[in-house]
Design an enzyme around this catalytic site. Structure first.
Site, PDB file in Angstrom:
ATOM      1  N   MET A 132      21.327  45.111 100.734  1.00 28.41           N
ATOM      2  CA  MET A 132      20.693  46.059 101.648  1.00 28.41           C
ATOM      3  C   MET A 132      21.333  45.936 103.039  1.00 28.41           C
ATOM      4  SD  MET A 132      16.800  46.504 100.436  1.00 28.41           S
ATOM      5  CE  MET A 132      16.122  45.059 101.209  1.00 28.41           C
ATOM      6  N   GLY A 184      25.191  34.121 102.871  1.00 28.10           N
ATOM      7  CA  GLY A 184      24.730  34.178 101.488  1.00 28.10           C
ATOM      8  C   GLY A 184      25.425  35.311 100.737  1.00 28.10           C
ATOM      9  N   HIS A 185      25.510  36.481 101.389  1.00 26.05           N
ATOM     10  CA  HIS A 185      26.211  37.610 100.758  1.00 26.05           C
ATOM     11  C   HIS A 185      27.695  37.296 100.594  1.00 26.05           C
ATOM     12  CE1 HIS A 185      22.749  39.798 102.728  1.00 26.05           C
ATOM     13  NE2 HIS A 185      22.638  40.204 101.477  1.00 26.05           N
ATOM     14  N   HIS A 220      25.165  38.367 105.487  1.00 24.83           N
ATOM     15  CA  HIS A 220      25.250  37.014 106.046  1.00 24.83           C
ATOM     16  C   HIS A 220      26.039  36.119 105.096  1.00 24.83           C
ATOM     17  CE1 HIS A 220      22.093  36.193 103.174  1.00 24.83           C
ATOM     18  NE2 HIS A 220      21.253  37.017 103.783  1.00 24.83           N
ATOM     19  N   GLN A 249      11.421  49.754  97.762  1.00 27.44           N
ATOM     20  CA  GLN A 249      10.988  48.368  97.552  1.00 27.44           C
ATOM     21  C   GLN A 249      10.265  47.782  98.752  1.00 27.44           C
ATOM     22  OE1 GLN A 249      15.228  47.001  96.962  1.00 27.44           O
ATOM     23  NE2 GLN A 249      14.457  45.148  97.924  1.00 27.44           N
ATOM     24  N   GLN A 284      19.903  33.179  94.334  1.00 27.28           N
ATOM     25  CA  GLN A 284      18.785  32.429  93.758  1.00 27.28           C
ATOM     26  C   GLN A 284      17.604  32.337  94.744  1.00 27.28           C
ATOM     27  OE1 GLN A 284      18.359  31.304  90.702  1.00 27.28           O
ATOM     28  NE2 GLN A 284      16.462  30.184  91.160  1.00 27.28           N
TER      29      GLN A 284
HETATM   30  O1  PAF Z   1      18.127  41.473  97.240  1.00 31.20           O
HETATM   31  C1  PAF Z   1      18.314  42.567  97.784  1.00 31.20           C
HETATM   32  O2  PAF Z   1      18.972  42.687  98.849  1.00 31.20           O
HETATM   33  C2  PAF Z   1      17.723  43.822  97.173  1.00 31.20           C
HETATM   34  O3  PAF Z   1      16.486  43.560  96.603  1.00 31.20           O
HETATM   35  C3  PAF Z   1      18.658  44.513  96.171  1.00 31.20           C
HETATM   36  C4  PAF Z   1      18.921  43.629  94.967  1.00 31.20           C
HETATM   37  C5  PAF Z   1      19.980  44.869  96.849  1.00 31.20           C
HETATM   38  C6  PAF Z   1      18.022  45.806  95.657  1.00 31.20           C
HETATM   39  O4  PAF Z   1      17.786  46.709  96.699  1.00 31.20           O
END
Ligand code: PAF
Length: 284
Positions: A34, A40-41, A38, A65, A152
């Site tokens: 989203m 983690g990504h 950072h 969500q 995780q």
């Molecule tokens: O973990 C997230 O950033 C979100 O829940 C995801 C998996 C990208 C779905 O919108």
């Protein structure tokens, strides 16, 4: 312009994505995000790159969500910064669509979640996992990835998405990657940006509480009630921490345990002011 910037391709529509991926070398690794990327990504992207011929990152703040319009509105966004990180990490393709490319006009279908999505975050945030599963199913279908990478830190999200991929026969393997932490133990999260200086200083209490319970477990404690209490006692040391839940649950079903005899998940949700943080520690 650096070479990496030249290579990064950004597409916005379903059609552009299909065309860009038509000749892409396989396997394809997907990192759904989203934005507000950072470390983690970065670790997810690096893992995806190491295991796939093509790496696709999606940047989409999924309105379905979020539990309230306020929470959605305050979610941090900075596409320029995110694209710079993707370029640095040599991502092949970024899909950053507007809302109606993901949810076309008349959109009327959602994924309904079974038991694993009901407790913990599912109970605290009604509809959240339906929103996650629905967008992930769409992204899996659009990208046709061989593998998708999730942190995780959102352990229940990983379980919900993995269950969905198996049940709906989606051809994407769901891969969970270790939580990345600041030096003081705070799990990286886009939401950390909302913490005040005092809250940021207090926030590592989540990890300390999990570690306290883990060390009691390592010393032989098997009562889930006692382990929950260990976490609550540690969190109670921090006046800014307002505990939502502490959980010791079965590692497969996420049902609360009486005794820890096999794989389990220690997890907690804590509010600091208006910011809600979660963290977890798998056992063993
Ligand atoms: O973990 C997230 O950033 C979100 O829940 C995801 C998996 C990208 C779905 O919108």
């Amino acid at each position: 312009m650096a070479t990496s910037e030249v290579q990064l391709e950004v597409v916005r529509t379903r059609g552009e994505l299909r065309r860009a991926l038509a000749a892409a070398p396989r396997p394809i690794g997907l990192v759904p995000t989203m934005g507000w990327l950072h470390e983690g990504h970065r670790s997810l992207i690096q893992r995806a790159r190491s295991e796939n011929a093509t790496t696709v990152v999606t940047i989409f703040v999924n309105p379905r969500q979020f539990n309230s319009p306020e929470d959605l509105a305050r979610y941090p966004r900075s596409e320029g910064r995110d694209l710079a990180i993707c370029a640095e990490e040599a991502v092949d393709l970024v899909f950053a669509p507007p809302v109606d490319e993901v949810y076309p006009p008349g959109f009327d279908t959602t994924v309904s979640i079974g038991a694993v999505g009901q407790p913990l975050e599912g109970a605290a945030r009604p509809g959240h996992f339906e929103g996650v599963a629905t967008v992930v199913a769409i992204l899996f279908a659009l990208v046709g990835a061989d593998r998708a990478y999730f942190g995780q830190k959102d352990a229940q999200q990983v379980m919900v998405v993995r269950r969905m991929a198996i049940d709906l026969a989606l051809p994407t393997d769901v891969i969970a990657c270790p939580t990345v932490r600041e030096a003081d133990g705070l799990a990286l999260s886009s939401r950390n940006v909302h913490l005040s200086a005092a809250e940021r200083e207090a926030a590592p209490i989540l990890h300390r509480a999990l570690l306290a319970a883990r060390s009691r477990w390592a010393a032989g404690e098997r009562s889930a009630k006692t382990l929950r209490q260990v976490m609550s006692d540690e969190l109670a040391l921090e006046p800014l921490a307002k505990v939502e839940y502490t959980s010791v649950a079965d590692g497969q079903t996420l049902r609360e345990l009486a005794r820890v005899d096999g794989a389990a998940l220690l997890s907690l949700a804590v509010r600091f002011g208006s910011t809600r943080l979660i963290d977890n520690e798998p056992l063993p």
